[in-house]
Design a protein around this motif. Structure first.
Motif, PDB file in Angstrom:
ATOM      1  N   GLY A  67       0.801  -1.217   0.000  1.00  0.00           N
ATOM      2  CA  GLY A  67       0.000   0.000   0.000  1.00  0.00           C
ATOM      3  C   GLY A  67       0.834   1.267   0.000  1.00  0.00           C
ATOM      4  O   GLY A  67       2.045   1.257   0.258  1.00  0.00           O
ATOM      5  N   LEU A  68       0.135   2.373  -0.284  1.00  0.00           N
ATOM      6  CA  LEU A  68       0.790   3.663  -0.471  1.00  0.00           C
ATOM      7  C   LEU A  68       1.504   4.140   0.784  1.00  0.00           C
ATOM      8  O   LEU A  68       2.646   4.618   0.719  1.00  0.00           O
ATOM      9  CB  LEU A  68      -0.251   4.695  -0.911  1.00  0.00           C
ATOM     10  N   ALA A  69       0.858   4.029   1.936  1.00  0.00           N
ATOM     11  CA  ALA A  69       1.479   4.509   3.169  1.00  0.00           C
ATOM     12  C   ALA A  69       2.772   3.759   3.457  1.00  0.00           C
ATOM     13  O   ALA A  69       3.794   4.363   3.819  1.00  0.00           O
ATOM     14  CB  ALA A  69       0.507   4.365   4.341  1.00  0.00           C
ATOM     15  N   SER A  70       2.744   2.446   3.302  1.00  0.00           N
ATOM     16  CA  SER A  70       3.942   1.642   3.550  1.00  0.00           C
ATOM     17  C   SER A  70       5.065   2.028   2.593  1.00  0.00           C
ATOM     18  O   SER A  70       6.235   2.131   2.998  1.00  0.00           O
ATOM     19  CB  SER A  70       3.603   0.162   3.389  1.00  0.00           C
ATOM     20  N   ALA A  71       4.730   2.257   1.312  1.00  0.00           N
ATOM     21  CA  ALA A  71       5.757   2.623   0.332  1.00  0.00           C
ATOM     22  C   ALA A  71       6.366   3.984   0.676  1.00  0.00           C
ATOM     23  O   ALA A  71       7.589   4.173   0.600  1.00  0.00           O
ATOM     24  CB  ALA A  71       5.161   2.634  -1.062  1.00  0.00           C
ATOM     25  N   ARG A  72       5.529   4.944   1.025  1.00  0.00           N
ATOM     26  CA  ARG A  72       6.056   6.258   1.412  1.00  0.00           C
ATOM     27  C   ARG A  72       6.933   6.158   2.650  1.00  0.00           C
ATOM     28  O   ARG A  72       7.992   6.794   2.722  1.00  0.00           O
ATOM     29  CB  ARG A  72       4.895   7.223   1.662  1.00  0.00           C
ATOM     30  N   ASN A  73       6.504   5.359   3.616  1.00  0.00           N
ATOM     31  CA  ASN A  73       7.297   5.215   4.843  1.00  0.00           C
ATOM     32  C   ASN A  73       8.644   4.574   4.558  1.00  0.00           C
ATOM     33  O   ASN A  73       9.665   4.951   5.151  1.00  0.00           O
ATOM     34  CB  ASN A  73       6.521   4.386   5.872  1.00  0.00           C
ATOM     35  N   LEU A 163      13.015  17.322   6.633  1.00  0.00           N
ATOM     36  CA  LEU A 163      13.103  15.924   7.042  1.00  0.00           C
ATOM     37  C   LEU A 163      12.941  15.780   8.549  1.00  0.00           C
ATOM     38  O   LEU A 163      12.352  14.816   9.035  1.00  0.00           O
ATOM     39  CB  LEU A 163      14.435  15.332   6.583  1.00  0.00           C
ATOM     40  N   GLY A 164      13.433  16.771   9.299  1.00  0.00           N
ATOM     41  CA  GLY A 164      13.386  16.678  10.754  1.00  0.00           C
ATOM     42  C   GLY A 164      11.995  16.701  11.344  1.00  0.00           C
ATOM     43  O   GLY A 164      11.807  16.267  12.495  1.00  0.00           O
ATOM     44  N   VAL A 165      10.991  17.210  10.616  1.00  0.00           N
ATOM     45  CA  VAL A 165       9.628  17.248  11.151  1.00  0.00           C
ATOM     46  C   VAL A 165       8.735  16.185  10.509  1.00  0.00           C
ATOM     47  O   VAL A 165       7.580  16.014  10.911  1.00  0.00           O
ATOM     48  CB  VAL A 165       8.976  18.638  10.982  1.00  0.00           C
ATOM     49  N   ALA A 166       9.251  15.482   9.501  1.00  0.00           N
ATOM     50  CA  ALA A 166       8.444  14.470   8.812  1.00  0.00           C
ATOM     51  C   ALA A 166       8.134  13.309   9.757  1.00  0.00           C
ATOM     52  O   ALA A 166       8.945  12.940  10.602  1.00  0.00           O
ATOM     53  CB  ALA A 166       9.181  13.961   7.578  1.00  0.00           C
ATOM     54  N   GLU A 167       6.944  12.760   9.620  1.00  0.00           N
ATOM     55  CA  GLU A 167       6.515  11.615  10.410  1.00  0.00           C
ATOM     56  C   GLU A 167       5.973  10.535   9.479  1.00  0.00           C
ATOM     57  O   GLU A 167       5.643  10.800   8.323  1.00  0.00           O
ATOM     58  CB  GLU A 167       5.430  12.023  11.418  1.00  0.00           C
ATOM     59  N   ALA A 168       5.869   9.332  10.008  1.00  0.00           N
ATOM     60  CA  ALA A 168       5.386   8.211   9.206  1.00  0.00           C
ATOM     61  C   ALA A 168       3.876   8.317   8.977  1.00  0.00           C
ATOM     62  O   ALA A 168       3.135   8.870   9.790  1.00  0.00           O
ATOM     63  CB  ALA A 168       5.713   6.891   9.901  1.00  0.00           C
ATOM     64  N   PHE A 169       3.429   7.774   7.854  1.00  0.00           N
ATOM     65  CA  PHE A 169       2.007   7.676   7.549  1.00  0.00           C
ATOM     66  C   PHE A 169       1.408   6.479   8.296  1.00  0.00           C
ATOM     67  O   PHE A 169       2.063   5.448   8.466  1.00  0.00           O
ATOM     68  CB  PHE A 169       1.782   7.459   6.050  1.00  0.00           C
ATOM     69  N   VAL A 170       0.174   6.623   8.714  1.00  0.00           N
ATOM     70  CA  VAL A 170      -0.578   5.498   9.276  1.00  0.00           C
ATOM     71  C   VAL A 170      -1.325   4.812   8.144  1.00  0.00           C
ATOM     72  O   VAL A 170      -2.107   5.459   7.442  1.00  0.00           O
ATOM     73  CB  VAL A 170      -1.580   5.985  10.344  1.00  0.00           C
ATOM     74  N   PRO A 171      -1.110   3.516   7.917  1.00  0.00           N
ATOM     75  CA  PRO A 171      -1.852   2.826   6.846  1.00  0.00           C
ATOM     76  C   PRO A 171      -3.346   2.760   7.175  1.00  0.00           C
ATOM     77  O   PRO A 171      -3.725   2.409   8.299  1.00  0.00           O
ATOM     78  CB  PRO A 171      -1.235   1.425   6.825  1.00  0.00           C
ATOM     79  N   PHE A 172      -4.181   3.107   6.213  1.00  0.00           N
ATOM     80  CA  PHE A 172      -5.617   2.978   6.355  1.00  0.00           C
ATOM     81  C   PHE A 172      -6.080   1.700   5.664  1.00  0.00           C
ATOM     82  O   PHE A 172      -5.408   1.183   4.783  1.00  0.00           O
ATOM     83  CB  PHE A 172      -6.325   4.196   5.761  1.00  0.00           C
TER      84      PHE A 172
END
Length: 295
Positions: A67-73, A163-172
């Motif tokens: 999924g998209l969130a996992s790929a972005r993470n 980059l320092g403020v970026a956080e991981a996406f939560v998969p839906f």
């Protein structure tokens, strides 16, 4: 030299579109960067297309389809730049794109920079495509460089942030709200999305009414996952899960009428087509809200 930007491009089975996007990024100049393509289990010619690029700035990650969130993470974890720029595989940047993002970050150091995307004429001129083009561009029409886009303005289809403020996406569990959920978290940390008007990119997605009805319905269902993660009154009103909002939507956008419009579509050639499209998509979203309440 360390890259200023890490461009993260998730992709799944869109080899030809991906090739155009990667080629356009590798043609950028004036800013050190790396491109990280995350192949999310593609079964088409994506591996062969990527193997054809001989450029040390391109890095390819492959993973089973998740999924998209996992790929972005996955791309975020490998990013080495001062800024990470998430960019979907169908958003093709114009010349000066990365320079425009950098200029906005220098002006607003803690902001998220949202690209100025548009749907080019070549995508199509069918009634629904014209409607979607107008709808997609209405949110930025008339806005100036650096304009604040509000808490709903985090569009990670093409957006950069430190980059320092970026956080991981939560998969839906389905399509919808993943970007806004992360945006909500960033907003509450003080990160504001701002329009990078000069960072222009063509959104080459070939939309159809059928696809957008399915996505709208999924958005309605996923609104509940967003709200359960963040049970805040503003989120309830924003997504429509609030009981009063749901009652209004059920009354204003009955799904039975939308089904009739979808069955006989001679109205698409008429003057009221845009209003009918809006109704159908709102009805699909409302139907998803009602379906997702107990999901």
């Amino acid at each position: 030299m360390e890259p200023t930007f890490s461009v993260v491009i998730p992709t799944y089975n869109r080899a030809q579109l991906l090739a155009r996007t990667v080629r356009a990024f590798l043609a950028q100049d004036g800013v050190p960067f790396e491109v990280i393509v995350v192949d999310d289990g593609s079964t088409d010619a994506t591996p062969e297309v990527l193997a054809g690029f001989r450029d040390p700035r391109l890095r390819v990650l492959r993973q089973p389809n998740a999924g998209l969130a996992s790929a972005r993470n996955a791309g975020l974890l490998q990013a080495r730049g001062q800024y990470v720029l998430f960019n979907d595989d169908d958003i093709v940047p114009e010349a000066g794109f990365l320079q425009a993002h950098l200029a906005l970050h220098r002006r607003y150091p803690s902001a998220a920079a949202v690209s100025r995307t548009y749907i080019p004429d070549g995508v199509g001129q069918e009634p629904f495509v014209r409607f979607w083009r107008a709808r997609a561009e209405s949110g930025v029409r008339g806005r100036a460089e650096g304009a604040s886009l509000g808490w709903g303005g985090f569009w990670f289809a093409s957006l950069s942030l430190p980059l320092g403020v970026a956080e991981a996406f939560v998969p839906f569990r389905g399509y919808g709200w993943e970007e806004h959920e992360l945006g909500w978290r960033l907003w509450r940390k003080g990160v504001r999305p701002r329009l990078a008007l000069k960072a222009r990119a063509a959104h080459e997605d070939r939309v159809s009414l059928e696809v957008m009805v399915a996505k709208s319905r999924s958005l309605g269902r996923m609104a509940w996952q967003f709200y359960r993660l963040h049970p805040h009154p503003l989120v309830a009103l924003w997504t429509g899960v609030h009981p009063l909002a749901r009652a209004y939507k059920r009354w204003a956008y009955p799904w039975a009428r939308a089904e009739r419009l979808l069955q006989v579509r001679d109205w698409e050639a008429g003057a009221g087509a845009f209003a009918a499209y809006r109704f159908v998509l709102e009805a699909a979203y409302t139907q998803g809200l009602l379906e997702g309440k107990d999901g």
